[in-house]
Design a protein around this motif. Sequence first.
Motif, PDB file in Angstrom:
ATOM      1  N   ARG A   1      -2.668  -2.963  14.094  1.00  0.00           N
ATOM      2  CA  ARG A   1      -2.477  -3.234  15.526  1.00  0.00           C
ATOM      3  C   ARG A   1      -3.786  -3.562  16.232  1.00  0.00           C
ATOM      4  NH1 ARG A   1      -2.075   1.994  14.293  1.00  0.00           N
ATOM      5  NH2 ARG A   1      -3.303   3.513  15.452  1.00  0.00           N
ATOM      6  N   GLU A   2      -4.886  -2.910  15.792  1.00  0.00           N
ATOM      7  CA  GLU A   2      -6.160  -3.185  16.456  1.00  0.00           C
ATOM      8  C   GLU A   2      -6.622  -4.605  16.195  1.00  0.00           C
ATOM      9  OE1 GLU A   2      -8.891  -0.112  15.393  1.00  0.00           O
ATOM     10  OE2 GLU A   2      -8.128   1.204  16.958  1.00  0.00           O
ATOM     11  N   LEU A   3      -6.329  -5.101  15.011  1.00  0.00           N
ATOM     12  CA  LEU A   3      -6.690  -6.490  14.717  1.00  0.00           C
ATOM     13  C   LEU A   3      -5.904  -7.430  15.620  1.00  0.00           C
ATOM     14  CD1 LEU A   3      -8.110  -8.637  13.028  1.00  0.00           C
ATOM     15  CD2 LEU A   3      -6.208  -8.530  11.435  1.00  0.00           C
TER      16      LEU A   3
ATOM     17  N   GLU B   1       2.837  -1.659   7.935  1.00  0.00           N
ATOM     18  CA  GLU B   1       1.547  -2.300   7.697  1.00  0.00           C
ATOM     19  C   GLU B   1       1.073  -3.029   8.953  1.00  0.00           C
ATOM     20  OE1 GLU B   1       1.225  -5.632   4.974  1.00  0.00           O
ATOM     21  OE2 GLU B   1      -0.704  -4.823   4.330  1.00  0.00           O
TER      22      GLU B   1
ATOM     23  N   ILE C   1      -9.963 -13.354   3.977  1.00  0.00           N
ATOM     24  CA  ILE C   1      -9.747 -11.932   4.184  1.00  0.00           C
ATOM     25  C   ILE C   1      -8.257 -11.640   4.221  1.00  0.00           C
ATOM     26  CG2 ILE C   1     -10.045 -10.063   5.869  1.00  0.00           C
ATOM     27  CD1 ILE C   1     -12.758 -11.264   6.469  1.00  0.00           C
ATOM     28  N   TYR C   2      -7.893 -10.493   3.671  1.00  0.00           N
ATOM     29  CA  TYR C   2      -6.493 -10.126   3.704  1.00  0.00           C
ATOM     30  C   TYR C   2      -6.154  -9.364   4.982  1.00  0.00           C
ATOM     31  CZ  TYR C   2      -2.119  -7.933   3.044  1.00  0.00           C
ATOM     32  OH  TYR C   2      -0.835  -7.545   3.246  1.00  0.00           O
TER      33      TYR C   2
ATOM     34  N   TRP D   1      -7.332 -10.686  22.311  1.00  0.00           N
ATOM     35  CA  TRP D   1      -8.455 -10.594  23.231  1.00  0.00           C
ATOM     36  C   TRP D   1      -9.399 -11.774  23.023  1.00  0.00           C
ATOM     37  CZ3 TRP D   1     -13.461  -9.603  21.377  1.00  0.00           C
ATOM     38  CH2 TRP D   1     -14.415  -9.258  22.345  1.00  0.00           C
ATOM     39  N   ARG D   2      -9.611 -12.146  21.754  1.00  0.00           N
ATOM     40  CA  ARG D   2     -10.467 -13.298  21.470  1.00  0.00           C
ATOM     41  C   ARG D   2      -9.863 -14.573  22.051  1.00  0.00           C
ATOM     42  NH1 ARG D   2     -10.447 -15.986  15.632  1.00  0.00           N
ATOM     43  NH2 ARG D   2      -8.372 -16.419  16.418  1.00  0.00           N
TER      44      ARG D   2
ATOM     45  N   ARG E   1      -0.427  -0.680  11.261  1.00  0.00           N
ATOM     46  CA  ARG E   1      -1.781  -0.289  10.858  1.00  0.00           C
ATOM     47  C   ARG E   1      -2.800  -1.324  11.320  1.00  0.00           C
ATOM     48  NH1 ARG E   1      -0.046   1.759   6.210  1.00  0.00           N
ATOM     49  NH2 ARG E   1      -0.191  -0.221   5.142  1.00  0.00           N
TER      50      ARG E   1
ATOM     51  N   PHE F   1      -4.757  -6.742  18.498  1.00  0.00           N
ATOM     52  CA  PHE F   1      -5.358  -6.612  19.822  1.00  0.00           C
ATOM     53  C   PHE F   1      -6.621  -7.469  19.937  1.00  0.00           C
ATOM     54  CE2 PHE F   1      -8.797  -4.643  22.220  1.00  0.00           C
ATOM     55  CZ  PHE F   1      -8.277  -4.695  23.506  1.00  0.00           C
ATOM     56  N   PHE F   2      -7.502  -7.393  18.934  1.00  0.00           N
ATOM     57  CA  PHE F   2      -8.758  -8.132  19.016  1.00  0.00           C
ATOM     58  C   PHE F   2      -8.546  -9.639  18.936  1.00  0.00           C
ATOM     59  CE2 PHE F   2     -11.059  -4.121  18.109  1.00  0.00           C
ATOM     60  CZ  PHE F   2     -11.964  -4.199  19.153  1.00  0.00           C
ATOM     61  N   LEU F   3      -7.554 -10.055  18.150  1.00  0.00           N
ATOM     62  CA  LEU F   3      -7.290 -11.493  18.065  1.00  0.00           C
ATOM     63  C   LEU F   3      -6.748 -12.014  19.390  1.00  0.00           C
ATOM     64  CD1 LEU F   3      -5.729 -11.824  14.485  1.00  0.00           C
ATOM     65  CD2 LEU F   3      -7.979 -12.596  15.228  1.00  0.00           C
TER      66      LEU F   3
ATOM     67  N   ILE G   1       0.852  -1.187   0.000  1.00  0.00           N
ATOM     68  CA  ILE G   1       0.000   0.000   0.000  1.00  0.00           C
ATOM     69  C   ILE G   1       0.885   1.233   0.000  1.00  0.00           C
ATOM     70  CG2 ILE G   1      -1.582   1.369   1.390  1.00  0.00           C
ATOM     71  CD1 ILE G   1      -2.930  -1.035   2.274  1.00  0.00           C
TER      72      ILE G   1
ATOM     73  N   ARG H   1      -0.378 -11.694   7.703  1.00  0.00           N
ATOM     74  CA  ARG H   1      -0.523 -13.003   8.348  1.00  0.00           C
ATOM     75  C   ARG H   1       0.235 -13.090   9.667  1.00  0.00           C
ATOM     76  NH1 ARG H   1      -4.817 -13.177   5.632  1.00  0.00           N
ATOM     77  NH2 ARG H   1      -4.735 -14.070   3.565  1.00  0.00           N
TER      78      ARG H   1
END
Lengths: 283, 427
Positions: A35-37, A30, A123-124, A43-44, A33, A39-41, A4, A127
Amino acid sequence: MTEITRENKDQTPVIFLRPAKGWLGLDLRELWRYRELIFFLTWRDIKVRYKQAILGVSWALLQPLLTVLIFTMIFGILLKTPSQNLPYPLFALSALLPWQLFATALQRSSVSLVGNANLITKIYFPRLAIPLSTVFAALVDFLVSFLVLLGVMIYYRHWPSLNNLWLLPIILLALLTALAVGLWLSALNVQYRDVQHMVPFIIQVWMYASPIVYPIDIIPAGPWRLLYGLNPMVGVIQGFRWALLGTEPPDMTMLISAGVVLILLVSGLYYFRRMEKTFADIV
Amino acid sequence: MPEPVIRLENISKQYRIGMLQERPDTLRDVLTTSVKRAGRLFTRRSTGRDDSPSYIWALKDISFEVERGQVLGIVGRNGAGKSTLLKILSRVTDPTLGFGEIRGRVGSLLEVGTGFHPELSGRENIYLNGAILGMRREEIDRKFDEIVEFSEVAKFIDTPVKRFSSGMYLRLAFAVAAHLEPEILVVDEVLAVGDAEFQRKCLGKMSDVAQEGRAVLFVSHNMSAILRLTQETIVLDQGKMVMRAPTPDAVDHYLNMGLTKQGERYWDQDPYILHGADFVPVALRVLNPAGEVVDTVNAAEGFSIELVYQLTKEISGLRVGIYMMTTRGEFVFTSFDTDDARLYDRYVNRGPGRYISRCEIPPDLMNEGRYILGVNASTYRIQRYFQDDKALTFTVDATGAPGTQWPEPRLGPVRPKLAWKIGKVER
């Protein structure tokens, strides 16, 4: 290969689609960018692990406590293993904690890509977020079980000191070790499911190859000790005990351990990035 | 001229045969094949992209552009490369060859609910799924209420989604995806799921996206949805882009692809037909008054449509019928063989055997144009035995139809001969 770049005029990111080619470098920007994902993974992972378990997060406390109880009975009381002049429970627990951090992170990260195949094929996202988040989740478990260690320390009247600050780089080293090996194994596991059958065995052997139930002194100093230091967890555990309880400070083995981790990490990242493009096609 | 949001140049993707279906290799396989490969090293240099039979091109030389605000349809049979194309566009997999440029975020409704975790509550899944789809946390916070409202599951938002009905699960999943606000939205067969009301909502959301100036790629097997929602469509066949055209033409081309004979449709090769089923369709034909199977019929002469089918056991109350639809997706009429009460009484129980239901389309009814025939076999409100919405297409020629002395197109799918009377009104 995908990348990107930001255009100046309208701020719309332009994504290029191209055939994958070789080593692409580590795109930290990247990763940041996303980082929130991550965090959520993380947390999950934590949330799901203790959901529908009656004892919930207290499992993170019970696990080291019960293991140390068994170790103390077998190695401390029955076998009378030397313990660097420390009470055996404290001796074992101070190694068990960084070890469990490493073992949990390694075990979960090595199966993480296959376990998240449904995400990868649809989904991209970078990884790397997947093994990274499992390592972070293991760190949360570690912090909870650290309370047990604090309790045991206070029971044996070992008070915290400034030297404890060394724990931070040592924990980081344990995490990097787990990540490095986890990168290799998770990427390999995408193609060869043999890996997930090997991991429990690897962890078991590795545990006995680390100074957890026995002190490092029983390995003769000299070339044997240096060879022993090739196991990065030797440096981690030795350092952890020293930083926390003031046992003998780490020596050359620590440097060797750190060097091995660096090599594993760089090669692991390389292999992971190279294989990343094909994950969605073969997982 | 604005820059296209998607520009693809010769995008190609090669797969090794079996790569997608077979279990992943085990180390043992690798050891044996690497021994073989080592032997081959001396005979032939292997490259990553070869045209040997063990490799197939799932996509070959796909080039197209999509502008802002455009809704582009993508049609093709199963295995034509639609999913591979969408995967490349959403960056899940990389092309083997070629180059592409995408301006903006690609939101994919490829599989709604990806990353949903059954143990987590609806609320938690909204955040998790949102993050996976690429939304910022602050963005999810802002749209949270809207998402919940759209999904209509507000009451259960703190219940683990494993306790949701499949409809609730789907609505929640779609609600998150629909609020992503990407510059490019990829929609794949979502219309096949959910109830009619929910489908309407989804379609509404899609056209909103297009009206806001963002691009939509719409993949579907549902031709009437494609016709309604897109102006332009590309047709994929065996990994190649065979056509890009205004949607009616593209749909027509797609529907005619691979038909054995014009004006006739056989189902015996169709993998979707269960041969042991109660109702087995055999053939659908368009016949001219001389009884010949034809692709083009004359409106002024009339024509007939016959459906041949096999019943393996007795069915009571069966009705077998056709839908007539224009290539723009408007229905012209629906008719069943037992619409006539006398025929219904006579054939209320149809025993096992082969049947033909034939209907006469009277002269001077249809306007000229291309039409799509659909087939339905069902018992009213009990069971649908068979349905194919796009079984066959054929052309109606209007030579000799009312008003053809003026060589102008007539609006509307019908062109009936009506009894006009003209009189002068005396004062």
